[in-house]
Scaffold this motif. Structure first.
Motif, short mmCIF file in Angstrom:
data_model
loop_
_atom_site.label_atom_id
_atom_site.label_comp_id
_atom_site.label_asym_id
_atom_site.label_seq_id
_atom_site.Cartn_x
_atom_site.Cartn_y
_atom_site.Cartn_z
N ALA A 142 -13.15 -56.16 -9.88
CA ALA A 142 -13.62 -55.30 -11.21
C ALA A 142 -13.99 -56.25 -12.16
O ALA A 142 -13.00 -57.06 -12.58
N ARG B 70 -16.42 -46.24 -15.96
CA ARG B 70 -15.88 -45.95 -14.53
C ARG B 70 -17.01 -45.99 -13.39
O ARG B 70 -18.18 -45.64 -13.75
N GLY C 259 -13.60 -43.89 -8.64
CA GLY C 259 -12.21 -44.00 -9.13
C GLY C 259 -11.75 -45.26 -9.85
O GLY C 259 -10.44 -45.34 -10.41
N ILE C 260 -12.52 -46.28 -9.96
CA ILE C 260 -12.32 -47.26 -10.62
C ILE C 260 -12.61 -47.51 -11.82
O ILE C 260 -13.68 -47.25 -12.39
N HIS C 261 -11.67 -47.68 -12.97
CA HIS C 261 -11.70 -47.58 -14.30
C HIS C 261 -11.79 -49.05 -15.12
O HIS C 261 -10.99 -49.80 -14.65
N LEU D 222 -9.24 -55.55 -7.17
CA LEU D 222 -8.73 -54.34 -7.06
C LEU D 222 -7.58 -54.25 -6.11
O LEU D 222 -7.24 -55.24 -5.44
N THR D 223 -6.67 -53.19 -6.38
CA THR D 223 -5.53 -53.01 -5.60
C THR D 223 -6.03 -52.46 -4.13
O THR D 223 -7.23 -52.03 -4.10
N GLU E 269 -7.14 -48.97 -4.51
CA GLU E 269 -8.46 -48.80 -5.05
C GLU E 269 -9.51 -49.08 -4.17
O GLU E 269 -10.38 -48.12 -3.87
N GLN F 271 -9.73 -46.17 -1.63
CA GLN F 271 -10.31 -45.08 -2.12
C GLN F 271 -11.74 -45.05 -2.19
O GLN F 271 -12.58 -44.17 -1.95
N LEU F 272 -12.46 -46.36 -2.41
CA LEU F 272 -13.77 -46.38 -2.47
C LEU F 272 -14.01 -46.36 -0.91
O LEU F 272 -15.24 -45.62 -0.73
#
Length: 247
Positions: free
Chosen positions: A74, A215, A218-220, A232-233, A236, A239-240
């Motif tokens: 990110a 955003r 779900g990544i802010h 990214l974790t 995260e 989630q993508l």
């Protein structure tokens, strides 16, 4: 029917997996005649290759599928920075800010004069899926626009605005504050048209003075400083992948 090896992949996917560019950009490179497969120039889509047997060259450089780890980043892009891997005119790009050994590229685009969150990766498959129109990943922005944005105008943006002969998909619009003939507004869209927010605002009579993307899915961007980046974790990334798997 042609006997296609089980391990064969489409040329543009192989190029994306090698970190050349997103799959969509790889298709443009193929059409431009910059790709050789076993010494033969390829300009048509649909070519299947065997990564273990076929030699693929782009601009004279042989490609090799990376065996290393996938990287997901990110980045809080500053204004004036291009969301491309390189620029012929020598202007700053996102890769001038992100220092990793892997060959990565941006997922989608963010306007030159817009700051905020952009993702970068060497996962060509995920990058392609995230930018595919059918997936419709939500993107949240905050903008400062000239003049007073009325509730009626916000409603028009929410219902859709005609751009290039077709209506934009429904958006979410929240007027945060109106002060000194300027409106602070938050918008959520799930399309990726060129300069979409700015053109939507122009269509209802308001010029965008400042625009930031907050955003992607779900990544802010969170507390990431402008010009800074982070990995990214695992949660995260998962989630993508879950979002694109639904389509």
């Amino acid at each position: 029917m042609e006997n296609v090896p089980k391990q064969s992949v489409r040329l543009q996917k192989f190029m994306a997996d090698c970190g050349v560019a997103s799959r969509r950009k790889a298709e443009e490179i193929i059409k431009a005649g910059r790709v050789l497969v076993n010494g033969q120039k390829i300009t048509e889509m649909g070519r299947q290759i065997d990564p273990d047997r076929d030699q693929v060259m782009v601009d004279g450089v042989a490609l090799k599928r990376p065996g290393g780890k996938k990287v997901y980043i990110a980045f809080n892009k500053p204004q004036g920075v291009l969301s491309t891997a390189s620029d012929e005119r020598g202007r700053p790009t996102v890769l001038d800010y992100v220092d990793v050994p892997e060959r990565i590229y941006p997922v989608g685009r963010l306007d030159l004069d817009t700051e905020g969150l952009i993702l970068l990766t060497n996962d060509g498959e995920l990058a392609h899926d995230l930018t595919h129109p059918s997936v419709g990943i939500e993107k949240e922005y905050e903008a400062l626009v000239g003049g007073i944005l009325t509730r009626a105008q916000a409603g028009a943006l929410e219902r859709g605005i005609m751009l290039d002969g077709s209506k934009t998909a429904p958006a979410k619009v929240e007027i945060i504050e109106i002060r000194e003939e300027k409106t602070h507004v938050r918008l959520v869209i799930h399309e990726g048209r060129n300069r979409q927010i700015r053109r939507m605002m122009d269509a209802v009579g308001h010029r965008v003075l400042f625009l930031r993307r907050l955003r992607v899915g779900g990544i802010h961007v969170g507390h990431l400083h402008v010009g800074a980046w982070r990995h990214l974790t695992q949660a995260e990334v998962a989630q993508l992948k879950k979002m694109v798997d639904k389509h």
